[in-house]
Scaffold this motif. Structure first.
Motif, mmCIF file in Angstrom:
data_model
loop_
_atom_site.group_PDB
_atom_site.id
_atom_site.type_symbol
_atom_site.label_atom_id
_atom_site.label_comp_id
_atom_site.label_asym_id
_atom_site.label_seq_id
_atom_site.Cartn_x
_atom_site.Cartn_y
_atom_site.Cartn_z
ATOM 1 N N VAL A 1 148.896 24.275 99.306
ATOM 2 C CA VAL A 1 147.663 23.816 99.949
ATOM 3 C C VAL A 1 147.575 22.304 100.120
ATOM 4 O O VAL A 1 146.673 21.822 100.794
ATOM 5 C CB VAL A 1 146.420 24.313 99.173
ATOM 6 C CG1 VAL A 1 146.342 25.819 99.184
ATOM 7 C CG2 VAL A 1 146.372 23.756 97.788
ATOM 8 N N SER A 2 148.502 21.550 99.542
ATOM 9 C CA SER A 2 148.382 20.089 99.555
ATOM 10 C C SER A 2 148.375 19.497 100.961
ATOM 11 O O SER A 2 147.763 18.455 101.187
ATOM 12 C CB SER A 2 149.481 19.449 98.710
ATOM 13 O OG SER A 2 150.751 19.766 99.242
ATOM 14 N N GLU B 1 130.797 23.092 96.300
ATOM 15 C CA GLU B 1 131.756 22.075 96.731
ATOM 16 C C GLU B 1 132.223 22.342 98.158
ATOM 17 O O GLU B 1 132.372 21.401 98.953
ATOM 18 C CB GLU B 1 132.944 22.026 95.771
ATOM 19 C CG GLU B 1 132.586 21.445 94.427
ATOM 20 C CD GLU B 1 133.646 21.608 93.350
ATOM 21 O OE1 GLU B 1 133.448 21.058 92.260
ATOM 22 O OE2 GLU B 1 134.672 22.286 93.604
ATOM 23 N N LEU B 2 132.428 23.599 98.495
ATOM 24 C CA LEU B 2 132.836 23.954 99.852
ATOM 25 C C LEU B 2 131.715 23.629 100.841
ATOM 26 O O LEU B 2 131.974 23.098 101.927
ATOM 27 C CB LEU B 2 133.214 25.438 99.918
ATOM 28 C CG LEU B 2 133.744 25.950 101.251
ATOM 29 C CD1 LEU B 2 135.005 25.196 101.662
ATOM 30 C CD2 LEU B 2 134.035 27.442 101.161
ATOM 31 N N MET B 3 130.475 23.906 100.458
ATOM 32 C CA MET B 3 129.343 23.605 101.343
ATOM 33 C C MET B 3 129.172 22.093 101.538
ATOM 34 O O MET B 3 128.802 21.652 102.630
ATOM 35 C CB MET B 3 128.060 24.228 100.794
ATOM 36 C CG MET B 3 128.059 25.747 100.869
ATOM 37 S SD MET B 3 126.636 26.496 100.082
ATOM 38 C CE MET B 3 125.383 26.182 101.307
ATOM 39 N N ARG C 1 138.643 20.817 103.341
ATOM 40 C CA ARG C 1 137.792 22.009 103.377
ATOM 41 C C ARG C 1 138.618 23.270 103.112
ATOM 42 O O ARG C 1 138.182 24.150 102.388
ATOM 43 C CB ARG C 1 137.066 22.099 104.710
ATOM 44 C CG ARG C 1 136.035 23.160 104.653
ATOM 45 C CD ARG C 1 134.732 23.001 105.313
ATOM 46 N NE ARG C 1 133.974 21.824 105.448
ATOM 47 C CZ ARG C 1 132.825 21.618 104.821
ATOM 48 N NH1 ARG C 1 132.384 22.500 103.949
ATOM 49 N NH2 ARG C 1 132.110 20.564 105.055
ATOM 50 N N LEU C 2 139.809 23.349 103.665
ATOM 51 C CA LEU C 2 140.671 24.507 103.440
ATOM 52 C C LEU C 2 141.149 24.542 101.988
ATOM 53 O O LEU C 2 141.244 25.621 101.391
ATOM 54 C CB LEU C 2 141.852 24.477 104.412
ATOM 55 C CG LEU C 2 142.470 25.817 104.793
ATOM 56 C CD1 LEU C 2 141.437 26.860 105.161
ATOM 57 C CD2 LEU C 2 143.461 25.639 105.936
ATOM 58 N N GLN C 3 141.428 23.387 101.410
ATOM 59 C CA GLN C 3 141.794 23.327 99.991
ATOM 60 C C GLN C 3 140.652 23.845 99.127
ATOM 61 O O GLN C 3 140.875 24.610 98.178
ATOM 62 C CB GLN C 3 142.148 21.899 99.584
ATOM 63 C CG GLN C 3 143.456 21.405 100.148
ATOM 64 C CD GLN C 3 143.734 19.964 99.771
ATOM 65 O OE1 GLN C 3 143.203 19.447 98.793
ATOM 66 N NE2 GLN C 3 144.573 19.303 100.550
ATOM 67 N N LEU C 4 139.430 23.438 99.452
ATOM 68 C CA LEU C 4 138.267 23.911 98.698
ATOM 69 C C LEU C 4 138.074 25.414 98.865
ATOM 70 O O LEU C 4 137.675 26.108 97.920
ATOM 71 C CB LEU C 4 137.010 23.151 99.133
ATOM 72 C CG LEU C 4 136.963 21.672 98.762
ATOM 73 C CD1 LEU C 4 135.800 20.980 99.463
ATOM 74 C CD2 LEU C 4 136.875 21.491 97.257
ATOM 75 N N PHE C 5 138.363 25.935 100.041
ATOM 76 C CA PHE C 5 138.273 27.376 100.281
ATOM 77 C C PHE C 5 139.259 28.125 99.405
ATOM 78 O O PHE C 5 138.914 29.132 98.778
ATOM 79 C CB PHE C 5 138.508 27.689 101.762
ATOM 80 C CG PHE C 5 138.551 29.164 102.046
ATOM 81 C CD1 PHE C 5 137.382 29.908 102.054
ATOM 82 C CD2 PHE C 5 139.758 29.799 102.297
ATOM 83 C CE1 PHE C 5 137.415 31.278 102.304
ATOM 84 C CE2 PHE C 5 139.802 31.164 102.558
ATOM 85 C CZ PHE C 5 138.631 31.909 102.561
#
Length: 184
Positions: free
Chosen positions: A93-94, A172-174, A99-103
């Protein structure tokens, strides 16, 4: 500065602080138990080495260490979860957007919360089983249920902490970011 987006962000912080304190004290308890098990092992090994001098190993040392280590491990899990200490493989995921990392972190927390709840449920049933049948250790005759029961305290707090981290990850994602002290 982070925005206040999320699901009840003030409540999330308050719950997080309370869980962190509880997990901290349980981890300290687990550390004391683990240190005691190390001392039991050392004393027993010394006793075995000096049988010729009249010493002997600690009776039931395997039973004590087995039970104590299980209690210690379950005592450490909530702290590890709250502090984001579990091993992750970030190479996948790096290169993705924040946002995708948080998902992906949210998905990982959901999976871990599911596993933690399952473990706590099964340990609850196992504890009831051990007490209802009166199962005891072979050498010392200790009730096996006590080891299960004390481990269950950590398992339940781990399930609660893992469920909380799902809430934290949703927020965190929001917001689109982790708190400044947690950003990688």
């Amino acid at each position: 500065m982070m925005s206040e987006a999320g699901l009840a962000p003030d409540a999330e912080r308050a719950v997080g602080n309370a869980l962190e304190k509880a997990a901290y004290w349980l981890a300290l308890f687990g550390g004391v138990i683990l240190a005691a098990m190390a001392l039991v092992t050392v004393a027993s090994v010394i006793g075995r080495a000096f049988i010729f001098a009249g010493l002997s190993p600690i009776r039931g040392d395997y039973e004590l260490v087995q039970m104590g280590c299980a209690i210690a491990v379950f005592s450490f899990l909530p702290w590890c979860q709250i502090k984001r200490g579990h091993v992750t493989v970030d190479i996948f995921v790096s290169g993705m957007s924040k946002r995708l990392q948080l998902f992906w972190e949210l998905l990982g927390n959901i999976a871990l919360a599911t596993a933690a709840i399952l473990i706590a449920w099964r340990l609850w049933l196992g504890t009831a089983d051990k007490f209802s049948y009166g199962e005891e250790t072979y050498e010392l005759g200790l009730s096996v249920g006590w080891g299960y029961g004390l481990s269950m305290i950590g398992a339940i707090l781990f399930a609660v902490a893992a469920t909380y981290t799902v809430w934290r990850s949703v927020n965190e994602l929001m917001r689109g970011e982790k708190p400044a002290d947690m950003a990688a």
